[in-house]
Design an enzyme around this catalytic site. Structure first.
Site, PDB file in Angstrom:
ATOM      1  N   LYS A  42       7.545  -4.537  -0.495  1.00  0.00           N
ATOM      2  CA  LYS A  42       7.143  -3.219  -0.997  1.00  0.00           C
ATOM      3  C   LYS A  42       8.288  -2.305  -1.432  1.00  0.00           C
ATOM      4  O   LYS A  42       8.286  -1.108  -1.137  1.00  0.00           O
ATOM      5  CB  LYS A  42       6.320  -2.486   0.063  1.00  0.00           C
ATOM      6  CG  LYS A  42       5.003  -3.150   0.374  1.00  0.00           C
ATOM      7  CD  LYS A  42       4.221  -2.423   1.415  1.00  0.00           C
ATOM      8  CE  LYS A  42       4.853  -2.560   2.784  1.00  0.00           C
ATOM      9  NZ  LYS A  42       3.959  -2.182   3.875  1.00  0.00           N
ATOM     10  N   ASP A  88       0.831  -2.515  10.636  1.00  0.00           N
ATOM     11  CA  ASP A  88      -0.228  -1.538  10.313  1.00  0.00           C
ATOM     12  C   ASP A  88      -1.638  -2.143  10.391  1.00  0.00           C
ATOM     13  O   ASP A  88      -2.599  -1.455  10.738  1.00  0.00           O
ATOM     14  CB  ASP A  88       0.003  -0.870   8.947  1.00  0.00           C
ATOM     15  CG  ASP A  88       0.286  -1.837   7.817  1.00  0.00           C
ATOM     16  OD1 ASP A  88       0.386  -3.045   8.064  1.00  0.00           O
ATOM     17  OD2 ASP A  88       0.409  -1.378   6.658  1.00  0.00           O
TER      18      ASP A  88
HETATM   19  C1  BGC Z   1       3.767  -6.297   4.604  1.00  0.00           C
HETATM   20  C2  BGC Z   1       2.772  -6.309   5.735  1.00  0.00           C
HETATM   21  C3  BGC Z   1       1.934  -5.045   5.716  1.00  0.00           C
HETATM   22  C4  BGC Z   1       1.311  -4.856   4.339  1.00  0.00           C
HETATM   23  C5  BGC Z   1       0.468  -3.596   4.247  1.00  0.00           C
HETATM   24  C6  BGC Z   1       3.072  -6.019   3.284  1.00  0.00           C
HETATM   25  O1  BGC Z   1       4.028  -5.886   2.267  1.00  0.00           O
HETATM   26  O2  BGC Z   1       4.432  -7.542   4.519  1.00  0.00           O
HETATM   27  O3  BGC Z   1       3.429  -6.427   6.972  1.00  0.00           O
HETATM   28  O4  BGC Z   1       0.932  -5.139   6.692  1.00  0.00           O
HETATM   29  O5  BGC Z   1       2.329  -4.808   3.364  1.00  0.00           O
HETATM   30  O6  BGC Z   1       1.203  -2.464   4.487  1.00  0.00           O
END
Ligand code: BGC
Length: 462
Positions: A156, A192
């Protein structure tokens, strides 16, 4: 060929039949098995991470807790009180995470988090107390215990150096100790999805248990309660544990999946989004689904249609040609055609937009968001069926706690997802509960459960 047919031709690769989605659902089941396997898990694309969250709240938990929530462009600090089966938010504060910190060094990131927490404690007059802290850290982490969490990789848009492969709890504690003006008690780590599932278990609804947590926001992921006997990588065989699937990695190439499990449905647009991202080859499923990427896929399709003279009089403006100028949030708005929609498109992309153009843009948005909802449904159906089979039931009734802007804000997304799951997993009756403030409240809840257990076991004296 008439215009509509030519547009449809470009959009065709995004339209997945129910047969294809069924196939994808089975592939996901196979990837889940790999992730849980003792020998294969290290090479698996879908990580299936043990979370060490085993007990659900029993209502006896109480106390004051801090919660930190890091997963997107903001960082939240919360003061939470747990009492009488309720989770109350006493207060909270949001701190922005500037781009240079998201992509700077790990030390800068954790110093920033410790500073925000310090300012919050000061404002709450809590600096003299040493409260337990739940840390919702929404990135893939290998947990060896509930309070030890090694970051596998950033996702992200984060890429802080020196954090991958390190224990995030230790980095946070080091940053706090370096300041020396306050301290915290034990730290409990949660994803989360886990926090969302746990917070739903506390909401007042008549359903038995919430056994799945799902996020469709900036990123996407899901967790669920798995029988320990199936978690082959752990020695224990009794009871259950929440597994963080990290389904965003579905489709990534790995020694066990080469070619990648989604290679046959990846469009040239998906490949471009991946190749130009800061983590190429990583989290392919997430890049087809989540808010960080959907808008960019739409923009690339619009550029292609314009280059082919099917849109905006064939004129690609600088705005249209610039990465990330079309954001996922705009897709929620561009449903149908009216003057406001036309004005928005003109304003955003600095193009001359006719009514026909707006119709095409709306069709593109709808196609990309439908594919996202359908892909989520395929993976979710696989998880629900797995829970059903674990319970050896013909029919399963369970609940899913959900959070994330794509699911919450897009007008049709949730209906498309829910309809497709009902079709793909007809034996599973899923109820979806939107979790409000789930990340923070759920983290506090997991901390409360762990804290009470540790205290009972004499590991902590209050
Ligand atoms: C992460 C997860 C997270 C999800 C939603 C992903 O990029 O790897 O750990 O739960 O985003 O936030």
């Amino acid at each position: 060929m008439c215009l509509t047919l030519q547009v449809e031709e470009t959009l065709k690769p995004f339209m997945l039949s129910m047969k294809k989605l069924r196939e994808i659902s089975s592939r996901f089941t196979k990837e889940m098995d790999n992730g849980l396997d003792k020998k294969k898990h290290q090479k698996a694309a879908v990580k299936m991470l043990p979370t060490f969250v085993r007990a659900k709240p029993d209502g006896s938990e109480r106390g004051d807790f801090l919660a930190l929530d890091l997963g997107g462009t903001n960082f939240r600090v919360l003061h939470i009180r747990v009492e009488d089966k309720k989770i109350l938010k006493v207060d909270s504060q949001i701190c922005a995470i500037p781009q240079e910190i998201m992509q700077g060094t790990g030390h800068e990131l954790f110093d920033h988090l410790a500073k925000c927490l310090g300012e919050f404690l000061e404002s709450q007059k809590l600096k003299e107390q040493k409260l337990p802290l739940g840390f919702t850290f929404s990135f893939p982490c290998e947990q060896t215990e509930i309070d030890k969490s090694i970051l596998i990789r950033w996702t992200k848009g984060f890429s802080c150096s020196g954090v991958e492969g390190k224990d995030v709890v230790q980095l946070l504690k080091d940053a706090i100790h370096k300041r020396g003006d306050y301290d915290i008690s034990s730290v409990v780590m949660v994803n989360d999805t886990v926090a969302t599932m746990m917070s739903c278990n506390q909401q007042e609804h008549e359903d038995p248990d919430c056994e799945i947590g799902m996020i469709i926001g900036t990123g996407t992921n899901a967790c669920y309660m798995e029988d320990m006997k199936n978690v082959k990588r752990c020695e224990e065989t009794e009871g259950q544990m929440c597994i963080n699937t990290e389904w965003g990695g579905f489709g990534d190439k790995s020694p066990l999946s080469d070619p990648g499990a989604l290679d046959d449905i990846l469009t040239d647009f998906d490949k471009e989004v991946d190749e130009t991202s800061i983590n190429p080859g990583v989290h392919i499923f997430e890049k087809m689904i989540s808010g960080m990427y959907l808008g960019e896929i739409v923009r690339l399709v619009l550029v292609e249609l314009t280059n082919n003279n099917l849109l905006f009089e064939g004129k690609v403006t600088v705005r249209l040609d610039t990465k990330h100028t079309f954001e996922t949030k705009h897709m929620s708005f561009i449903e149908g055609v009216d003057q406001e929609v036309i004005d928005t498109i003109q304003d955003l992309l600095k193009v001359r937009c006719s009514e026909d153009d707006a119709r095409v843009v709306s069709l593109v948005c709808d196609t990309i968001s439908s594919r996202s909802a359908h892909l989520c449904a395929a993976a979710l159906a696989a998880i629900a069926n797995r829970i059903r089979l674990n319970k050896a039931k013909d029919n399963l009734k369970t609940a899913v706690g959900v959070d994330g802007t794509v699911y919450k804000k897009h007008p049709n997304f949730r209906h498309k997802l829910e309809d497709a799951v009902a079709f793909l997993a007809p034996e599973c009756d899923l109820k979806f509960y939107i979790s409000e403030d789930g990340s923070g409240k759920g983290a506090a809840m997991v901390t409360a459960v762990a804290w009470c257990n540790w205290t009972e076991a004499g590991l902590i004296t209050k």
